[in-house]
Scaffold this motif. Structure first.
Motif, PDB file in Angstrom:
ATOM      1  N   ILE A   1      76.772  30.010 -23.829  1.00  0.00           N
ATOM      2  CA  ILE A   1      76.924  29.931 -22.378  1.00  0.00           C
ATOM      3  C   ILE A   1      75.640  29.337 -21.835  1.00  0.00           C
ATOM      4  N   THR A   2      75.757  28.380 -20.941  1.00  0.00           N
ATOM      5  CA  THR A   2      74.614  27.573 -20.522  1.00  0.00           C
ATOM      6  C   THR A   2      73.400  28.403 -20.131  1.00  0.00           C
ATOM      7  N   SER A   3      73.555  29.341 -19.204  1.00  0.00           N
ATOM      8  CA  SER A   3      72.392  30.088 -18.720  1.00  0.00           C
ATOM      9  C   SER A   3      71.756  30.914 -19.832  1.00  0.00           C
ATOM     10  N   ASN A   4      72.572  31.571 -20.653  1.00  0.00           N
ATOM     11  CA  ASN A   4      72.031  32.368 -21.760  1.00  0.00           C
ATOM     12  C   ASN A   4      71.312  31.481 -22.771  1.00  0.00           C
ATOM     13  N   PHE A   5      71.895  30.348 -23.061  1.00  0.00           N
ATOM     14  CA  PHE A   5      71.340  29.451 -24.066  1.00  0.00           C
ATOM     15  C   PHE A   5      69.946  28.979 -23.675  1.00  0.00           C
ATOM     16  N   TRP A   6      69.785  28.500 -22.445  1.00  0.00           N
ATOM     17  CA  TRP A   6      68.469  27.997 -22.037  1.00  0.00           C
ATOM     18  C   TRP A   6      67.469  29.125 -21.820  1.00  0.00           C
ATOM     19  N   HIS A   7      67.945  30.333 -21.529  1.00  0.00           N
ATOM     20  CA  HIS A   7      67.032  31.477 -21.460  1.00  0.00           C
ATOM     21  C   HIS A   7      66.522  31.862 -22.840  1.00  0.00           C
ATOM     22  N   ASN A   8      67.263  31.503 -23.877  1.00  0.00           N
ATOM     23  CA  ASN A   8      66.854  31.810 -25.247  1.00  0.00           C
ATOM     24  C   ASN A   8      65.961  30.733 -25.856  1.00  0.00           C
ATOM     25  N   LEU A   9      65.514  29.774 -25.037  1.00  0.00           N
ATOM     26  CA  LEU A   9      64.568  28.759 -25.512  1.00  0.00           C
ATOM     27  C   LEU A   9      63.253  29.434 -25.861  1.00  0.00           C
ATOM     28  N   LYS A  10      62.874  29.343 -27.143  1.00  0.00           N
ATOM     29  CA  LYS A  10      61.720  30.091 -27.651  1.00  0.00           C
ATOM     30  C   LYS A  10      60.509  29.213 -27.889  1.00  0.00           C
ATOM     31  N   LYS A  11      60.722  27.976 -28.342  1.00  0.00           N
ATOM     32  CA  LYS A  11      59.616  27.046 -28.580  1.00  0.00           C
ATOM     33  C   LYS A  11      60.066  25.629 -28.235  1.00  0.00           C
ATOM     34  N   VAL A  12      59.119  24.834 -27.697  1.00  0.00           N
ATOM     35  CA  VAL A  12      59.373  23.445 -27.345  1.00  0.00           C
ATOM     36  C   VAL A  12      58.407  22.565 -28.129  1.00  0.00           C
ATOM     37  N   GLY A  13      58.952  21.547 -28.783  1.00  0.00           N
ATOM     38  CA  GLY A  13      58.148  20.709 -29.656  1.00  0.00           C
ATOM     39  C   GLY A  13      57.087  19.914 -28.908  1.00  0.00           C
TER      40      GLY A  13
ATOM     41  N   ALA B   1      65.167  11.792 -23.110  1.00  0.00           N
ATOM     42  CA  ALA B   1      64.046  11.894 -24.040  1.00  0.00           C
ATOM     43  C   ALA B   1      63.707  13.370 -24.197  1.00  0.00           C
ATOM     44  N   VAL B   2      63.711  13.835 -25.438  1.00  0.00           N
ATOM     45  CA  VAL B   2      63.569  15.276 -25.683  1.00  0.00           C
ATOM     46  C   VAL B   2      62.758  15.519 -26.958  1.00  0.00           C
ATOM     47  N   PRO B   3      62.095  16.676 -27.056  1.00  0.00           N
ATOM     48  CA  PRO B   3      61.443  17.083 -28.295  1.00  0.00           C
ATOM     49  C   PRO B   3      62.354  18.008 -29.096  1.00  0.00           C
ATOM     50  N   LEU B   4      61.934  18.374 -30.280  1.00  0.00           N
ATOM     51  CA  LEU B   4      62.599  19.466 -30.990  1.00  0.00           C
ATOM     52  C   LEU B   4      62.501  20.733 -30.164  1.00  0.00           C
ATOM     53  N   CYS B   5      63.537  21.563 -30.188  1.00  0.00           N
ATOM     54  CA  CYS B   5      63.500  22.845 -29.472  1.00  0.00           C
ATOM     55  C   CYS B   5      64.095  23.950 -30.340  1.00  0.00           C
ATOM     56  N   LEU B   6      63.515  25.134 -30.229  1.00  0.00           N
ATOM     57  CA  LEU B   6      63.959  26.304 -30.973  1.00  0.00           C
ATOM     58  C   LEU B   6      64.585  27.312 -30.018  1.00  0.00           C
ATOM     59  N   PHE B   7      65.809  27.747 -30.335  1.00  0.00           N
ATOM     60  CA  PHE B   7      66.525  28.738 -29.551  1.00  0.00           C
ATOM     61  C   PHE B   7      66.785  29.954 -30.443  1.00  0.00           C
ATOM     62  N   GLU B   8      66.698  31.150 -29.886  1.00  0.00           N
ATOM     63  CA  GLU B   8      66.951  32.349 -30.683  1.00  0.00           C
ATOM     64  C   GLU B   8      68.312  32.946 -30.347  1.00  0.00           C
ATOM     65  N   ASN B   9      68.850  33.669 -31.310  1.00  0.00           N
ATOM     66  CA  ASN B   9      70.089  34.423 -31.148  1.00  0.00           C
ATOM     67  C   ASN B   9      71.264  33.559 -30.690  1.00  0.00           C
ATOM     68  N   VAL B  10      71.561  32.516 -31.480  1.00  0.00           N
ATOM     69  CA  VAL B  10      72.651  31.592 -31.162  1.00  0.00           C
ATOM     70  C   VAL B  10      73.807  31.840 -32.130  1.00  0.00           C
ATOM     71  N   GLU B  11      75.025  31.780 -31.629  1.00  0.00           N
ATOM     72  CA  GLU B  11      76.215  31.955 -32.464  1.00  0.00           C
ATOM     73  C   GLU B  11      76.486  30.664 -33.222  1.00  0.00           C
ATOM     74  N   VAL B  12      76.405  30.722 -34.537  1.00  0.00           N
ATOM     75  CA  VAL B  12      76.566  29.575 -35.432  1.00  0.00           C
ATOM     76  C   VAL B  12      77.792  29.806 -36.310  1.00  0.00           C
ATOM     77  N   PHE B  13      78.502  28.741 -36.633  1.00  0.00           N
ATOM     78  CA  PHE B  13      79.658  28.894 -37.519  1.00  0.00           C
ATOM     79  C   PHE B  13      79.905  27.589 -38.258  1.00  0.00           C
ATOM     80  N   GLY B  14      80.629  27.666 -39.351  1.00  0.00           N
ATOM     81  CA  GLY B  14      80.918  26.505 -40.182  1.00  0.00           C
ATOM     82  C   GLY B  14      82.343  26.033 -40.001  1.00  0.00           C
ATOM     83  N   GLY B  15      82.641  24.892 -40.605  1.00  0.00           N
ATOM     84  CA  GLY B  15      83.980  24.312 -40.534  1.00  0.00           C
ATOM     85  C   GLY B  15      84.062  23.290 -39.435  1.00  0.00           C
ATOM     86  N   THR B  16      85.113  22.447 -39.470  1.00  0.00           N
ATOM     87  CA  THR B  16      85.284  21.449 -38.436  1.00  0.00           C
ATOM     88  C   THR B  16      85.592  22.131 -37.119  1.00  0.00           C
ATOM     89  N   SER B  17      84.918  21.689 -36.065  1.00  0.00           N
ATOM     90  CA  SER B  17      85.033  22.362 -34.760  1.00  0.00           C
ATOM     91  C   SER B  17      86.165  21.796 -33.937  1.00  0.00           C
TER      92      SER B  17
END
Length: 472
Positions: free
Chosen positions: A417-429, A456-472
């Protein structure tokens, strides 16, 4: 282009309170090579003039591809009649002060490309991608554009902008039995000419794409769970585009796009108040970056383009809206009223929407992650019409275990979810991780307008993200 558009404006007989002419000429060349052979070379030219008229507080438009004096006068007459008629139902009273005089020029790199050289680069790239007999399809393509825009108005505006740009992509598909995997270069888009295409289709880049397609063929499926997530610039740029750029468009927030492109979870009262993300999130609107895909000096109303913070220290400050939407909404915006052609009125669009670099090196990001994944290059995406809930699939993943990059995984996906995702930004390259990307096919508006945007963007680290495998 017209030799003196300002003189043609003066010759028009009109009764408008304000009038402007925008002449637009675009030459587009599309080239494709596949498996060592020439496949496509096409060139299109789009050229015309848009008349914009203001009468009794209402703007209206009429475009013409007939550049004769009579056709231009006819278009002027029609735009004026439309504005006068629609003024009876206007939703906001505009005035000539909303079109301040603007003068100046903008030129990007002017290294034009010869067709033979372009096709040679693409054919060579497809040959270099075939690093194994398991590579069953290799494709290289380029989109080269030259655009000229001249704007004049009764308030004294006279601007001219001349832009060359290149968008390309390399694609290799590896197959073994019933399993296939495709790796691409992610479609880099920049202002410039043949010198950029040489970099984007270099032998080293082509070989990398082929080798990584093979690596994905034999990789394990991406695991499912809650992980720390590092996004490479060739994926993060699209995340910015979809979950920051589009939600901040003022015409969308005002409801103008609800019938087609949707609304936004952002409200007008959020500007200056909303904590959009963590304090590490700094996002700028910056059409002044040299070489970025949507750099320019003036938008299509003549408003001078300057660098502005949209989000600073995580706080939402400005919207993506030109002068008309700013007046209607009563909130600060930017010079982002743009059109895709002479036959479209300008509307609120993205241009260069960038995340400012932080202080974390690539090594620092990796070393601080115990259980995570690095994802590169977009493969698919989906986001709701309020730009709130999203899901992205990527081409290439690397697990991060106890501070080290380990095995490659295929079909990596994440959602949030957009707001949660950007609040979980932990490090910016830091600047060493900062890359310029863009998109050539951002669609919006009725009738539809496809336009070029930069990110134009750097690498970014986000914490506690829901990840899954397989074709989306």
């Amino acid at each position: 282009m017209s030799k003196d558009l300002a003189q043609r404006l003066k010759k028009l007989d009109h009764k408008a309170d304000w009038i402007g002419l925008r002449e637009f000429k675009e030459t587009t060349q599309q080239c494709v090579a596949r498996n060592g052979k020439f496949e496509q070379n096409s060139t299109t030219i789009d050229h015309g003039i848009m008349v914009e008229a203001l009468v009794d507080g209402q703007f209206a438009y009429c475009g013409t591809a007939d550049l004769s004096d009579k056709a231009l006068q006819d278009a002027c007459d029609r735009a004026t009649r439309l504005a006068r008629h629609m003024s009876l139902w206007k939703i906001f009273p505009f005035n000539p002060d909303h079109r301040q005089a603007a003068t100046g020029q903008y030129y990007s790199s002017t290294h034009a490309a010869a067709t033979g050289e372009v096709m040679g680069l693409l054919v060579d790239a497809t040959q270099k991608m075939k690093v194994s007999d398991k590579i069953t399809n290799c494709k290289a393509q380029a989109l080269l554009m030259e655009r000229e825009i001249t704007l004049v108005s009764s308030s004294g505006s006279h601007t001219h902008q001349h832009i060359y740009s290149v968008a390309s992509n390399l694609s290799a598909t590896a197959q073994e039995g019933t399993e296939s995997q495709t790796r691409t270069a992610g479609s880099p888009c920049l202002q410039g000419g043949i010198e950029l295409l040489k970099e984007q289709t270099s032998p080293g880049e082509a070989e990398r794409i082929g080798k990584e397609a093979l690596e994905l063929l034999n990789a394990e499926q991406c695991p499912t769970g809650i992980y720390d997530l590092i996004l490479a610039p060739d994926q993060l740029y699209l995340q910015v585009h979809e979950s920051i750029g589009h939600p901040l468009e003022l015409d969308r927030i005002l409801g103008d796009e609800r019938n087609y492109a949707g609304w936004s979870f952002v409200e007008l009262s959020d500007f200056g108040q909303l904590q959009y993300g963590s304090h590490l999130l700094n996002v700028t609107f910056d059409p002044t970056v040299e070489g970025e895909y949507a750099s320019y000096a003036f938008d299509d109303t003549g408003l001078a383009a300057t660098r502005q913070y949209l989000i600073k220290d995580g706080i939402l400050l400005r919207g993506l809206g030109g002068i008309d939407s700013q007046k209607r909404a009563g909130v600060p915006g930017v010079a982002s009223t743009r059109s895709c052609s002479w036959n479209r009125p300008p509307i609120d669009r993205m241009a260069n929407i960038n995340i400012e670099p932080g202080q974390s090196s690539f090594e620092d990001m990796i070393s601080g992650v115990e259980r995570g994944i690095l994802m590169s290059t977009n493969a698919s995406w989906s986001i709701d019409d309020y730009r709130n809930k999203f899901q992205f699939g990527c081409e290439y993943g690397r697990l991060i275990e106890n501070g080290k990059l380990t095995k490659i995984v295929k079909n990596p996906n994440y959602r949030g979810i957009t707001s949660n995702f950007w609040h979980n930004l932990k490090k910016v390259g830091d600047p060493s991780t900062f890359k310029i990307w863009g998109a050539s096919n951002c669609g919006k508006g009725e009738p539809n307008q496809m336009i070029q945007v930069g990110h134009a963007v750097p690498l970014c680290l986000f914490e506690n993200v829901e990840v899954f495998g397989g074709t989306s």
